[in-house]
Motif scaffolding. Sequence first.
Motif, PDB file in Angstrom:
ATOM      1  N   VAL A   1       0.882  -1.171   0.000  1.00 34.24           N
ATOM      2  CA  VAL A   1       0.000   0.000   0.000  1.00 34.24           C
ATOM      3  C   VAL A   1       0.917   1.218   0.000  1.00 34.24           C
ATOM      4  O   VAL A   1       1.909   1.260   0.737  1.00 34.24           O
ATOM      5  CB  VAL A   1      -0.980   0.005   1.199  1.00 34.24           C
ATOM      6  N   MET A   2       0.620   2.177  -0.859  1.00 30.17           N
ATOM      7  CA  MET A   2       1.499   3.344  -0.993  1.00 30.17           C
ATOM      8  C   MET A   2       0.645   4.603  -1.068  1.00 30.17           C
ATOM      9  O   MET A   2      -0.250   4.716  -1.913  1.00 30.17           O
ATOM     10  CB  MET A   2       2.344   3.214  -2.266  1.00 30.17           C
ATOM     11  N   ALA A   3       0.917   5.550  -0.174  1.00 28.32           N
ATOM     12  CA  ALA A   3       0.143   6.800  -0.151  1.00 28.32           C
ATOM     13  C   ALA A   3       0.769   7.752   0.851  1.00 28.32           C
ATOM     14  O   ALA A   3       1.569   7.346   1.698  1.00 28.32           O
ATOM     15  CB  ALA A   3      -1.311   6.526   0.250  1.00 28.32           C
ATOM     16  N   ARG A   4       0.395   9.017   0.754  1.00 29.93           N
ATOM     17  CA  ARG A   4       0.710   9.939   1.837  1.00 29.93           C
ATOM     18  C   ARG A   4      -0.072   9.504   3.070  1.00 29.93           C
ATOM     19  O   ARG A   4      -1.192   9.022   2.968  1.00 29.93           O
ATOM     20  CB  ARG A   4       0.319  11.365   1.452  1.00 29.93           C
TER      21      ARG A   4
ATOM     22  N   ILE B   1       3.327  -7.066   3.999  1.00 30.03           N
ATOM     23  CA  ILE B   1       2.768  -5.923   3.274  1.00 30.03           C
ATOM     24  C   ILE B   1       3.687  -4.724   3.513  1.00 30.03           C
ATOM     25  O   ILE B   1       3.996  -4.375   4.657  1.00 30.03           O
ATOM     26  CB  ILE B   1       1.308  -5.616   3.662  1.00 30.03           C
ATOM     27  N   LEU B   2       4.155  -4.132   2.421  1.00 28.04           N
ATOM     28  CA  LEU B   2       5.011  -2.956   2.485  1.00 28.04           C
ATOM     29  C   LEU B   2       4.137  -1.715   2.509  1.00 28.04           C
ATOM     30  O   LEU B   2       3.298  -1.519   1.624  1.00 28.04           O
ATOM     31  CB  LEU B   2       5.943  -2.909   1.271  1.00 28.04           C
ATOM     32  N   VAL B   3       4.346  -0.876   3.524  1.00 26.63           N
ATOM     33  CA  VAL B   3       3.589   0.370   3.656  1.00 26.63           C
ATOM     34  C   VAL B   3       4.543   1.502   3.292  1.00 26.63           C
ATOM     35  O   VAL B   3       5.452   1.838   4.060  1.00 26.63           O
ATOM     36  CB  VAL B   3       3.042   0.543   5.088  1.00 26.63           C
ATOM     37  N   ILE B   4       4.346   2.063   2.104  1.00 26.72           N
ATOM     38  CA  ILE B   4       5.305   3.021   1.559  1.00 26.72           C
ATOM     39  C   ILE B   4       4.737   4.435   1.625  1.00 26.72           C
ATOM     40  O   ILE B   4       3.650   4.710   1.132  1.00 26.72           O
ATOM     41  CB  ILE B   4       5.671   2.654   0.104  1.00 26.72           C
TER      42      ILE B   4
ATOM     43  N   THR C   1       4.963  11.636  10.769  1.00 24.17           N
ATOM     44  CA  THR C   1       3.873  12.584  11.000  1.00 24.17           C
ATOM     45  C   THR C   1       3.059  12.098  12.193  1.00 24.17           C
ATOM     46  O   THR C   1       3.235  10.965  12.662  1.00 24.17           O
ATOM     47  CB  THR C   1       2.943  12.668   9.774  1.00 24.17           C
ATOM     48  N   LYS C   2       2.156  12.938  12.646  1.00 23.03           N
ATOM     49  CA  LYS C   2       1.291  12.554  13.769  1.00 23.03           C
ATOM     50  C   LYS C   2       0.450  11.331  13.396  1.00 23.03           C
ATOM     51  O   LYS C   2       0.319  10.379  14.179  1.00 23.03           O
ATOM     52  CB  LYS C   2       0.390  13.738  14.137  1.00 23.03           C
ATOM     53  N   TYR C   3      -0.101  11.348  12.199  1.00 21.38           N
ATOM     54  CA  TYR C   3      -0.920  10.219  11.752  1.00 21.38           C
ATOM     55  C   TYR C   3      -0.056   8.974  11.531  1.00 21.38           C
ATOM     56  O   TYR C   3      -0.462   7.854  11.842  1.00 21.38           O
ATOM     57  CB  TYR C   3      -1.661  10.599  10.470  1.00 21.38           C
ATOM     58  N   GLY C   4       1.151   9.184  11.019  1.00 12.05           N
ATOM     59  CA  GLY C   4       2.085   8.072  10.862  1.00 12.05           C
ATOM     60  C   GLY C   4       2.418   7.428  12.194  1.00 12.05           C
ATOM     61  O   GLY C   4       2.476   6.195  12.306  1.00 12.05           O
ATOM     62  N   ALA C   5       2.634   8.249  13.211  1.00 10.23           N
ATOM     63  CA  ALA C   5       2.932   7.724  14.544  1.00 10.23           C
ATOM     64  C   ALA C   5       1.760   6.908  15.081  1.00 10.23           C
ATOM     65  O   ALA C   5       1.945   5.843  15.699  1.00 10.23           O
ATOM     66  CB  ALA C   5       3.249   8.881  15.498  1.00 10.23           C
ATOM     67  N   TYR C   6       0.547   7.391  14.822  1.00 11.60           N
ATOM     68  CA  TYR C   6      -0.661   6.664  15.243  1.00 11.60           C
ATOM     69  C   TYR C   6      -0.718   5.282  14.593  1.00 11.60           C
ATOM     70  O   TYR C   6      -0.964   4.266  15.264  1.00 11.60           O
ATOM     71  CB  TYR C   6      -1.899   7.486  14.886  1.00 11.60           C
ATOM     72  N   LEU C   7      -0.459   5.221  13.275  1.00 15.66           N
ATOM     73  CA  LEU C   7      -0.529   3.941  12.563  1.00 15.66           C
ATOM     74  C   LEU C   7       0.579   2.984  13.012  1.00 15.66           C
ATOM     75  O   LEU C   7       0.351   1.780  13.175  1.00 15.66           O
ATOM     76  CB  LEU C   7      -0.450   4.174  11.051  1.00 15.66           C
ATOM     77  N   LYS C   8       1.774   3.509  13.196  1.00 15.51           N
ATOM     78  CA  LYS C   8       2.882   2.652  13.636  1.00 15.51           C
ATOM     79  C   LYS C   8       2.627   2.109  15.035  1.00 15.51           C
ATOM     80  O   LYS C   8       2.967   0.957  15.335  1.00 15.51           O
ATOM     81  CB  LYS C   8       4.201   3.429  13.579  1.00 15.51           C
ATOM     82  N   ASN C   9       2.036   2.907  15.874  1.00 23.66           N
ATOM     83  CA  ASN C   9       1.702   2.460  17.225  1.00 23.66           C
ATOM     84  C   ASN C   9       0.613   1.390  17.181  1.00 23.66           C
ATOM     85  O   ASN C   9       0.686   0.378  17.891  1.00 23.66           O
ATOM     86  CB  ASN C   9       1.229   3.646  18.064  1.00 23.66           C
ATOM     87  N   LYS C  10      -0.373   1.584  16.308  1.00 20.24           N
ATOM     88  CA  LYS C  10      -1.509   0.661  16.223  1.00 20.24           C
ATOM     89  C   LYS C  10      -1.104  -0.690  15.644  1.00 20.24           C
ATOM     90  O   LYS C  10      -1.569  -1.740  16.099  1.00 20.24           O
ATOM     91  CB  LYS C  10      -2.615   1.286  15.372  1.00 20.24           C
ATOM     92  N   PHE C  11      -0.227  -0.667  14.629  1.00 16.82           N
ATOM     93  CA  PHE C  11       0.078  -1.904  13.908  1.00 16.82           C
ATOM     94  C   PHE C  11       1.527  -2.378  14.091  1.00 16.82           C
ATOM     95  O   PHE C  11       1.945  -3.351  13.472  1.00 16.82           O
ATOM     96  CB  PHE C  11      -0.198  -1.714  12.409  1.00 16.82           C
ATOM     97  N   GLY C  12       2.261  -1.703  14.952  1.00 24.04           N
ATOM     98  CA  GLY C  12       3.688  -2.004  15.111  1.00 24.04           C
ATOM     99  C   GLY C  12       3.987  -3.413  15.597  1.00 24.04           C
ATOM    100  O   GLY C  12       5.072  -3.947  15.341  1.00 24.04           O
ATOM    101  N   ALA C  13       3.040  -4.044  16.286  1.00 29.23           N
ATOM    102  CA  ALA C  13       3.272  -5.388  16.830  1.00 29.23           C
ATOM    103  C   ALA C  13       3.183  -6.471  15.755  1.00 29.23           C
ATOM    104  O   ALA C  13       3.557  -7.618  16.005  1.00 29.23           O
ATOM    105  CB  ALA C  13       2.257  -5.672  17.938  1.00 29.23           C
ATOM    106  N   HIS C  14       2.694  -6.125  14.586  1.00 27.17           N
ATOM    107  CA  HIS C  14       2.516  -7.104  13.503  1.00 27.17           C
ATOM    108  C   HIS C  14       3.731  -7.027  12.584  1.00 27.17           C
ATOM    109  O   HIS C  14       3.868  -6.126  11.763  1.00 27.17           O
ATOM    110  CB  HIS C  14       1.231  -6.820  12.740  1.00 27.17           C
ATOM    111  N   SER C  15       4.615  -8.009  12.728  1.00 28.05           N
ATOM    112  CA  SER C  15       5.910  -7.931  12.046  1.00 28.05           C
ATOM    113  C   SER C  15       5.795  -8.015  10.524  1.00 28.05           C
ATOM    114  O   SER C  15       6.709  -7.583   9.812  1.00 28.05           O
ATOM    115  CB  SER C  15       6.835  -9.049  12.546  1.00 28.05           C
ATOM    116  N   HIS C  16       4.690  -8.560  10.006  1.00 25.34           N
ATOM    117  CA  HIS C  16       4.540  -8.642   8.549  1.00 25.34           C
ATOM    118  C   HIS C  16       4.080  -7.318   7.945  1.00 25.34           C
ATOM    119  O   HIS C  16       4.063  -7.165   6.732  1.00 25.34           O
ATOM    120  CB  HIS C  16       3.575  -9.769   8.158  1.00 25.34           C
TER     121      HIS C  16
ATOM    122  N   MET D   1       7.944   1.276   5.471  1.00 32.39           N
ATOM    123  CA  MET D   1       9.176   1.449   4.699  1.00 32.39           C
ATOM    124  C   MET D   1       9.631   2.907   4.590  1.00 32.39           C
ATOM    125  O   MET D   1      10.736   3.177   4.140  1.00 32.39           O
ATOM    126  CB  MET D   1       8.983   0.899   3.279  1.00 32.39           C
ATOM    127  N   GLY D   2       8.774   3.848   4.964  1.00 33.08           N
ATOM    128  CA  GLY D   2       9.097   5.256   4.740  1.00 33.08           C
ATOM    129  C   GLY D   2       8.874   5.635   3.282  1.00 33.08           C
ATOM    130  O   GLY D   2       8.374   4.842   2.473  1.00 33.08           O
TER     131      GLY D   2
END
Length: 364
Positions: A197-200, A223-226, A231-246, A250-251
Motif C-alpha cells: 500500500v502506498m500513499a501519503r 505488506i510494504l507500507v510506503i 507525521t502525527k498520523y504516521g505515529a498513530y498507525l505505527k503504534n496501532k500496527f507495530g506489533a505485527h511484524s509482517h 518502509m518510509g
Amino acid sequence: MKVAILGTRGVPNYYGGFEQFAEYFSVYLADKGHEVYVYNSHNHPYQEKMFKGAHIIHKHDPEYKMGTFGQFIYDYNCIMDSRKRDFDIILQLGYTSSSIWFFLLPKKSVIISNMDGLEWKRSKYSAPVRQFLKFAERLAAISSDYLVADSLGIQKSLKNRYNKESEYIAYGAYPFEKPDETVIKEYNVEKGNYNMVMARFEPENNIDMVLEGVVQSGNKTPILVIGKHETKYGAYLKNKFGAHSHIRFMGGIYNINHLDNLRYYSNLYFHGHSVGGTNPSLLEAMASKAFIIANNNDFNKGVLKNNAFYFSNPQEVANIVNTLKKSDNLQAIENNYKAIIDDFNWEKINGDYLHFFKKCLTKK
C-alpha cells in the motif's frame, strides 16, 4: 510561446504529482521550441538556472520556517515576479495558496488553472480550513481564463458548482518495460509473495482501513507500507500496527525504478485514495502492471473501470487478501497497462496540454 508554470515546489521532482508533471511538461515544451519557465522554491535541491532546456526561477519560500502559511508568501513572490516577464500563458497547478492573489496576476497573460482535486473534502483539514479551501477553489474557478480538470469527476463538479466549462486532460505515466528482480531483494521480499500500500499518510487515503483488514485476515504475507510516516498520523498507525511484524513501514521511496519493480513483483497493490482527481500513483501502478485493489469511489472507478477489485471496509480487505491472486487476474492487469499506452501516456498528455494552450491563446 512564452510559458510560466506556477504552483509547485519546483523541478526536478522531489515532492509529488504536480512537480512530476511540471518536470515532464516543461522539458516537453522546451523540446518543442517554446520558452518555458518553472518557478522553484529558493531552497529546492536543484539550484541551476536551466533544467533540460527549461528556465528555472528560484523565489523565496518560507514554508520551512512558517509551515503552510509560507506557501501563500511563496505563491505571492512567484506571481509578483511573473508580472515583470510578459508571459503568453501562465499555468497554475492547484489553487490552495495562490488564488487569493488572483488580482495580482498579469492581465495580458492567459491564465490557465489545473484545479487539482476537491481539496475542501480532505478530512485532514479542520472545518475552518475546509471552508477556506472552498472559497479558494471558487476564486480560482471564477478568476482563471481557462480551467483544466484531470478527472471527469472534477470536470463535472466544476460545471455543477460554478457553471464553468473545463478541459479534461488526465495525468500521465510512462509504461514500465524493464523489470529487474534483483531490485526487490534490497527490500527483503520475494517475487509474488508480498503486498503493498502506498500513499501519503493522511486519513482519506485509508491506510488504516487496509491494515485493519490485513490484520483481520490472519494472513501473514508481508505488506510494504510506503510513504513518509514521520507525521502525527504516521505515529498513530505505527503504534496501532507495530506489533505485527509482517506489516513493514518502509518510509518514503522516491526512486521510480525501485517503485516500479516493487509494484510489478507484488501480489496485491492497495490504492486507498478516496479524494481527488486522477491520482498519479494509481496511473504509475497501472503502468508497472500491479494488480490493483482500490478504494470504492467514483474517482478510482473512472480510471480503472472493471479492471480492479474494490473495497469499502476492513472486512472486504480481509476477504480480498485471503482469496485473490495476481496470477488469476492477468487480463485486468493487461487492460490497465493498455489504458496507459492509449489514454494516459505522457506524450499524449503533454500534447493535449500544448494543443489546449494554442487554442486558448488563439481565443484570447
